[in-house]
Design a protein around this motif. Sequence first.
Motif: not given
Length: 294
Positions: A30-39, A59-67
């Motif tokens: 659970c991070s205070p920043f946004i994560r984006v992954h490109l597989v 494909h791109l994957y998005l994880t918002p901050a504090y998720t």
Amino acid sequence: MSKELTYLNFILLNIGHAVHNADWNWRNVCSPFIRVHLVESGTASLIREDKTYELKKNHLYLTPAYTNHGYKCEGHLSLHYIHIYEEVGSQTSIFDLIDAPVEIKADPLIIRLIKRLAGINPERKLPHFDPWSYDNLPTLVRNIARQKAVPLGYEMEAQGIIKQVLSRFLLLATDKNLHIDKRILQSLHYIRTHLHKPISVDALAAAGFLTKDHFIRLFKKEIGSTPGKYINEKKIEKAQRMMMTKDISIKDLAYGLGFGNNAYFNRFFKKQTGENPGNYKKRIRLLASGDIPK
């Protein structure tokens, strides 16, 4: 969807390419920043809110901050990662306003742009992929401070690429909290965009054509907190973010957040964080400089 999102700024924390072999397995991240992954290739899973997403090539994957989320990898996986800090300023967070998709297909332009961003920021690669080695306050503060020193041209290019990447998710996003009473939604929007001013609960109630008591009861039912407590919590969160990204006096910070009484700001900040704002700011500055007290 609100046009105010256009004016949000982002700070690049990390970007790079990673190859995993059954070694990308983490839970309760659970991070205070946004994560984006490109597989790029391989297989793995992203777990978010008890739902599992099987990662797909290109494909791109998005994880918002504090998720809260986790990863599971039992074989080969090659991907690009981007960590982004959202500098909210006087606006509100994207993810306070919208529900964005977790997974989208990456178009060829976005793939090229992500590789370009990695190419001009080779020093932003993670030395280790264990989240606990980089997902902490000292590392976050240092990365923010380091990005502030980047030449303007590269900073503008990074901002442009990050917004291009996030724009692909925004195209498929929906407004958040549509199930909440519209009068409370209206008050939430006002609070989130006016944290730099004094906010009157009486005025919020009047704007929704409610008595103050009715408004407080309805707000607590929908949000789980009284409006006064919610307002002050959001102001203190913003104060913490501001101290991480700029050098500002405690007095200016208090008045800039609509606290007419500096002493009240100090008391409430300590109540919320367990530390007075002066000590918090000093610690943040030390972390940014790398001079961590023993």
